[in-house]
Design a protein around this motif. Structure first.
Motif, mmCIF file in Angstrom:
data_model
loop_
_atom_site.group_PDB
_atom_site.id
_atom_site.type_symbol
_atom_site.label_atom_id
_atom_site.label_comp_id
_atom_site.label_asym_id
_atom_site.label_seq_id
_atom_site.Cartn_x
_atom_site.Cartn_y
_atom_site.Cartn_z
ATOM 1 N N ALA A 167 0.833 -1.203 0.000
ATOM 2 C CA ALA A 167 0.000 0.000 0.000
ATOM 3 C C ALA A 167 0.866 1.251 0.000
ATOM 4 N N GLU A 168 0.424 2.229 -0.760
ATOM 5 C CA GLU A 168 1.067 3.544 -0.770
ATOM 6 C C GLU A 168 -0.029 4.602 -0.635
ATOM 7 N N VAL A 169 0.109 5.428 0.387
ATOM 8 C CA VAL A 169 -0.868 6.479 0.661
ATOM 9 C C VAL A 169 -0.145 7.822 0.572
ATOM 10 N N ARG A 170 -0.715 8.741 -0.186
ATOM 11 C CA ARG A 170 -0.186 10.103 -0.265
ATOM 12 C C ARG A 170 -1.292 11.062 0.159
ATOM 13 N N GLU A 171 -0.992 11.894 1.143
ATOM 14 C CA GLU A 171 -1.963 12.875 1.611
ATOM 15 C C GLU A 171 -1.307 14.251 1.615
ATOM 16 N N SER A 172 -2.025 15.232 1.086
ATOM 17 C CA SER A 172 -1.504 16.587 0.990
ATOM 18 C C SER A 172 -2.617 17.572 1.335
ATOM 19 N N PHE A 173 -2.253 18.846 1.460
ATOM 20 C CA PHE A 173 -3.247 19.880 1.740
ATOM 21 C C PHE A 173 -3.150 20.950 0.673
ATOM 22 N N ASP A 174 -4.317 21.311 0.110
ATOM 23 C CA ASP A 174 -4.406 22.333 -0.935
ATOM 24 C C ASP A 174 -4.805 23.655 -0.284
ATOM 25 N N ASP A 175 -3.875 24.587 -0.211
ATOM 26 C CA ASP A 175 -4.167 25.881 0.422
ATOM 27 C C ASP A 175 -5.246 26.656 -0.323
ATOM 28 N N ALA A 176 -5.319 26.471 -1.635
ATOM 29 C CA ALA A 176 -6.275 27.237 -2.440
ATOM 30 C C ALA A 176 -7.716 26.823 -2.146
ATOM 31 N N THR A 177 -7.940 25.536 -1.913
ATOM 32 C CA THR A 177 -9.307 25.045 -1.694
ATOM 33 C C THR A 177 -9.610 24.758 -0.227
ATOM 34 N N GLY A 178 -8.570 24.705 0.606
ATOM 35 C CA GLY A 178 -8.772 24.360 2.015
ATOM 36 C C GLY A 178 -9.175 22.912 2.211
ATOM 37 N N ARG A 179 -8.755 22.052 1.280
ATOM 38 C CA ARG A 179 -9.143 20.643 1.344
ATOM 39 C C ARG A 179 -7.895 19.753 1.365
ATOM 40 N N PHE A 180 -8.041 18.620 2.021
ATOM 41 C CA PHE A 180 -7.018 17.588 1.979
ATOM 42 C C PHE A 180 -7.234 16.745 0.730
ATOM 43 N N ARG A 181 -6.130 16.348 0.115
ATOM 44 C CA ARG A 181 -6.201 15.429 -1.030
ATOM 45 C C ARG A 181 -5.535 14.132 -0.628
ATOM 46 N N ARG A 183 -4.615 10.018 -1.931
ATOM 47 C CA ARG A 183 -4.538 9.019 -3.001
ATOM 48 C C ARG A 183 -3.995 7.730 -2.395
ATOM 49 N N VAL A 184 -4.731 6.649 -2.578
ATOM 50 C CA VAL A 184 -4.360 5.342 -2.029
ATOM 51 C C VAL A 184 -4.252 4.349 -3.177
ATOM 52 N N ARG A 185 -3.181 3.588 -3.160
ATOM 53 C CA ARG A 185 -2.953 2.589 -4.210
ATOM 54 C C ARG A 185 -2.386 1.333 -3.567
ATOM 55 N N VAL A 186 -3.035 0.184 -3.801
ATOM 56 C CA VAL A 186 -2.578 -1.095 -3.286
ATOM 57 C C VAL A 186 -2.241 -1.988 -4.471
ATOM 58 N N THR A 187 -1.018 -2.502 -4.486
ATOM 59 C CA THR A 187 -0.573 -3.336 -5.595
ATOM 60 C C THR A 187 0.017 -4.644 -5.080
ATOM 61 N N PHE A 195 -6.290 -2.331 -5.891
ATOM 62 C CA PHE A 195 -7.376 -1.492 -5.359
ATOM 63 C C PHE A 195 -6.829 -0.099 -5.064
ATOM 64 N N GLY A 196 -7.710 0.894 -5.150
ATOM 65 C CA GLY A 196 -7.287 2.234 -4.767
ATOM 66 C C GLY A 196 -8.428 3.229 -4.831
ATOM 67 N N TYR A 197 -8.145 4.420 -4.341
ATOM 68 C CA TYR A 197 -9.115 5.518 -4.423
ATOM 69 C C TYR A 197 -8.367 6.833 -4.313
ATOM 70 N N GLU A 198 -9.005 7.892 -4.777
ATOM 71 C CA GLU A 198 -8.412 9.227 -4.688
ATOM 72 C C GLU A 198 -9.523 10.270 -4.684
ATOM 73 N N GLY A 199 -9.280 11.339 -3.943
ATOM 74 C CA GLY A 199 -10.268 12.402 -3.853
ATOM 75 C C GLY A 199 -9.863 13.443 -2.831
ATOM 76 N N THR A 200 -10.828 14.233 -2.387
ATOM 77 C CA THR A 200 -10.539 15.319 -1.460
ATOM 78 C C THR A 200 -11.579 15.350 -0.340
ATOM 79 N N PHE A 201 -11.199 16.002 0.765
ATOM 80 C CA PHE A 201 -12.136 16.160 1.876
ATOM 81 C C PHE A 201 -11.736 17.354 2.733
ATOM 82 N N ARG A 202 -12.705 17.855 3.462
ATOM 83 C CA ARG A 202 -12.463 18.878 4.484
ATOM 84 C C ARG A 202 -12.477 18.209 5.847
ATOM 85 N N ALA A 203 -11.709 18.763 6.773
ATOM 86 C CA ALA A 203 -11.617 18.179 8.105
ATOM 87 C C ALA A 203 -12.157 19.148 9.146
ATOM 88 N N ARG A 204 -12.808 18.587 10.146
ATOM 89 C CA ARG A 204 -13.173 19.386 11.317
ATOM 90 C C ARG A 204 -12.653 18.647 12.549
#
Length: 226
Positions: A167-181, A183-187, A195-204
């Motif tokens: 598994a490889e997980v990459r998580e970053s923060f986009d200052d322009a949108t205020g959202r976390f990005r 990306r998860v990839r399992v090989t 299997f994998g998924y990618e997208g964005t979310f806001r945190a509280r």
């Protein structure tokens, strides 16, 4: 005492983007839990022959056997003390797919013996995986899995690379949108992408003690072996 993630990363933790530092400071000392809500641009899986394995894992909330686009997503990171006295943080991901929600559960502890974060997967913690965390030059977080072990009763077996997943997980923060990005990839080293998924979310952030650990968030069974 710091969060389990800061302990695993040492001084490298402070190279993360400030928003990632806060998100991965959730714990008993900070007193904060984190709830993220957003959307996964896509959830994918590999070739058709991997579907039965994903479906089997899904019976214990490990991996997701379905695909989708623009899927509503929630991640709950809540700290608590487990029945063995260890500080634990939930990583419960819920994907609101059209034919019903699917969960991908994990609970994480710091392992001084293994010098890493130990990731217990699923509702019964049958699988334990070493996680290595590092800060990328842009301040994002990179998580790579290491050895996998299967525990059930007296069994304590290392999962062979032939059937295991990296598994490889990459998580970053986009200052322009205020959202976390994320990306998860399992090989698999032989069979390729699983299997994998990618997208964005806001945190509280919420008070961990007041928020508590809601029913169904903790695993059904806890594993003492690191």
């Amino acid at each position: 005492m710091t969060s389990i993630f800061a302990r695993a990363m040492g001084d490298e933790f402070h190279r993360l983007h400030p928003q990632l530092q806060r998100r991965f400071s959730v714990g008993l000392e900070s007193g904060e839990a984190c709830v993220g809500r957003g959307s996964m641009d896509r959830i994918w899986h590999g070739r058709a022959f991997v579907k039965p394995f994903l479906a089997l894992g899904a019976t214990r909330n490990i991996l997701v056997p379905r695909t989708g686009r623009d899927v509503p997503f929630t991640i709950e990171n809540v700290p608590y003390t487990d029945s063995y006295g260890r500080e634990t943080v939930t990583f419960v991901r819920t994907f609101a797919l059209p034919r019903g929600p699917r969960r991908f559960d994990a609970t994480m502890v710091h392992s001084p013996e293994r010098s890493c974060v130990l990731d217990y997967l699923g509702t019964h913690q049958h699988l334990a995986t070493d996680l290595r965390l590092s800060a990328e030059p842009d301040g994002s977080l990179l998580i790579r899995s290491g050895e996998h072990r299967f525990r059930e009763g007296l069994l304590d077996l290392r999962v062979p690379e032939l059937i295991g997943g990296d598994a490889e997980v990459r998580e970053s923060f986009d200052d322009a949108t205020g959202r976390f990005r994320i990306r998860v990839r399992v090989t698999n080293r032989r069979f390729g992408p699983l299997f994998g998924y990618e997208g964005t979310f806001r945190a509280r952030y919420v008070d961990a003690l007041r928020h508590g650990v809601r029913a169904g968030l903790r695993p059904v069974r806890e594993e003492a072996r690191a």
